[in-house]
Design a protein around this motif. Structure first.
Motif, PDB file in Angstrom:
ATOM      1  N   MET B   1       0.886  -1.343   0.251  1.00 20.54           N
ATOM      2  CA  MET B   1      -0.284  -0.061  -0.077  1.00 20.54           C
ATOM      3  C   MET B   1       1.040   1.456  -0.521  1.00 20.54           C
ATOM      4  O   MET B   1       1.508   1.280   1.038  1.00 20.54           O
ATOM      5  CB  MET B   1      -0.573  -0.271   1.429  1.00 20.54           C
ATOM      6  N   SER B   2       0.613   1.801  -0.782  1.00 21.45           N
ATOM      7  CA  SER B   2       1.752   3.038  -1.005  1.00 21.45           C
ATOM      8  C   SER B   2       2.086   4.498  -0.199  1.00 21.45           C
ATOM      9  O   SER B   2       2.218   4.408   0.868  1.00 21.45           O
ATOM     10  CB  SER B   2       1.054   4.286  -1.967  1.00 21.45           C
ATOM     11  N   HIS B   3       0.386   4.299   0.777  1.00 13.79           N
ATOM     12  CA  HIS B   3       0.182   5.452   1.941  1.00 13.79           C
ATOM     13  C   HIS B   3      -1.538   5.338   2.360  1.00 13.79           C
ATOM     14  O   HIS B   3      -1.645   4.556   2.038  1.00 13.79           O
ATOM     15  CB  HIS B   3       0.517   7.345   1.386  1.00 13.79           C
ATOM     16  N   ASP B   4      -1.193   5.662   3.788  1.00 12.90           N
ATOM     17  CA  ASP B   4      -2.819   5.288   4.612  1.00 12.90           C
ATOM     18  C   ASP B   4      -3.101   6.488   4.204  1.00 12.90           C
ATOM     19  O   ASP B   4      -2.701   8.067   4.847  1.00 12.90           O
ATOM     20  CB  ASP B   4      -2.207   5.026   6.087  1.00 12.90           C
ATOM     21  N   PRO B   5      -4.397   6.814   3.896  1.00 15.02           N
ATOM     22  CA  PRO B   5      -5.433   7.854   3.913  1.00 15.02           C
ATOM     23  C   PRO B   5      -6.362   8.220   4.705  1.00 15.02           C
ATOM     24  O   PRO B   5      -6.633   9.365   5.185  1.00 15.02           O
ATOM     25  CB  PRO B   5      -6.733   7.400   3.035  1.00 15.02           C
ATOM     26  N   PHE B   6      -5.456   7.163   6.024  1.00 17.67           N
ATOM     27  CA  PHE B   6      -6.025   7.877   7.473  1.00 17.67           C
ATOM     28  C   PHE B   6      -5.048   8.969   8.203  1.00 17.67           C
ATOM     29  O   PHE B   6      -5.731   9.366   8.924  1.00 17.67           O
ATOM     30  CB  PHE B   6      -6.514   7.264   8.200  1.00 17.67           C
ATOM     31  N   ASP B   9      -5.431  12.654   9.107  1.00 14.16           N
ATOM     32  CA  ASP B   9      -7.267  13.018   9.285  1.00 14.16           C
ATOM     33  C   ASP B   9      -6.873  12.760  10.899  1.00 14.16           C
ATOM     34  O   ASP B   9      -7.813  11.366  11.164  1.00 14.16           O
ATOM     35  CB  ASP B   9      -8.187  12.624   8.538  1.00 14.16           C
ATOM     36  N   LEU B  12     -10.916  12.090  12.226  1.00 10.09           N
ATOM     37  CA  LEU B  12     -11.803  11.255  11.718  1.00 10.09           C
ATOM     38  C   LEU B  12     -11.290   9.498  12.890  1.00 10.09           C
ATOM     39  O   LEU B  12     -11.814   8.854  12.919  1.00 10.09           O
ATOM     40  CB  LEU B  12     -11.449  10.843  10.140  1.00 10.09           C
ATOM     41  N   CYS B  13      -9.980   9.471  12.698  1.00  7.34           N
ATOM     42  CA  CYS B  13      -8.875   8.416  13.325  1.00  7.34           C
ATOM     43  C   CYS B  13      -9.888   8.700  14.767  1.00  7.34           C
ATOM     44  O   CYS B  13     -10.511   6.985  14.988  1.00  7.34           O
ATOM     45  CB  CYS B  13      -8.010   8.551  13.397  1.00  7.34           C
TER      46      CYS B  13
END
Lengths: 181, 81
Positions: B1-6, B9, B12-13
């Motif tokens: 996986m390239s990056h963590d979209p969370f 944020d 949101l987490c």
């Protein structure tokens, strides 16, 4: 030892005839399977039934699992997801025919309350919901999610981003609304 | 996986982390009988609930059995007389 290695070790033992190893697999994976199904359906009894059915299937087809094709956790999640979708579709059909069979929603969302993450996730379309639950709560990489849901990795990526944006909108929108009140 | 979209944020987490699930204690197997009992015991919607909330609905519930009985009587009369 990593958890996934322990799971694989138990599964190999089970495939080689050690029936006690199944209990170990159940103890290790029951919680995550249940929480995934429950967060998706918000139905306790259905979630229990699906976890139990998943293990019945695992026992029936124990030799179909090959560790080279992926982790045991993903394999079980795939079985559980398929069972859940089949059951939900069957339920929809029955409720169409007999609407009085619809159960009472115990956790109905009231507009006067602030929207919690539960409601925000429940409001997501089903396919986006599955992606976000697997990604966030079960630390699954996008490739594994793609395998479980049987969709391309690119689709997982796009659904994940759409789901995150939707969640942000829902939660922020609700906060702004409550601030203005 | 390239990056963590969370990653970016945190708000949101924090919200996502608030969603806890209580895991009930249940066995690996359950009998068909138990499932059937659970199905019977699960609460279902009251089919006449939408009628009770309106006065017209309540009236309909009162009148419906009379109309039904009259209809059955009429059918019997037409058949046997």
């Amino acid at each position: 030892m990593k958890l996934s290695e322990r799971e694989d070790e138990l599964m190999t033992a089970y495939q080689n005839g050690d029936d006690g190893a199944l209990e170990g697999i159940y103890t290790l994976l029951k919680q995550s399977l249940y929480s995934f199904i429950f967060r998706y359906t918000r139905d306790e009894q259905l979630s229990i039934d699906i976890v139990q059915d998943t293990f019945v299937k695992l026992q029936r087809y124990k030799h179909n699992y090959n560790p080279r094709n992926g982790k045991l956790k993903s394999y079980l999640f795939q079985i559980a997801y398929r069972l859940m979708i089949t059951k939900l579709n069957r339920r929809k059909k029955w409720r169409g025919l007999l609407p009085f069979l619809t159960p009472i929603q115990t956790e109905e969302f009231h507009h006067s309350d602030r929207m919690t993450i539960r409601e925000a996730i429940a409001k997501l379309p089903e396919l986006q919901r599955a992606v976000i639950l697997l990604f966030y709560y079960h630390d699954m990489p996008q490739e594994e999610i793609a395998k479980i849901l049987e969709i391309p990795t690119g689709t997982v990526k796009s659904r994940l981003h759409t789901a995150i944006n939707r969640l942000k909108e829902e939660l922020e929108g609700d906060e702004n609304e409550s601030r203005s009140l | 996986m390239s990056h963590d979209p969370f990653k970016k944020d945190h708000h949101l987490c924090t919200k996502m982390d608030e969603y806890h699930v209580e895991i009930p204690d249940f066995p690996m197997k359950s009998s068909r009988w138990e499932r059937f009992i659970n199905l019977l015991a699960s609460p279902a919607k009251d089919p006449v609930d939408p009628f009770i909330s309106t006065t017209g609905g309540v009236m309909l519930l009162k009148v419906a059995p009379i109309i039904g009985a009259a209809a059955i009587a009429l059918i019997q009369a037409l058949i046997f007389l």
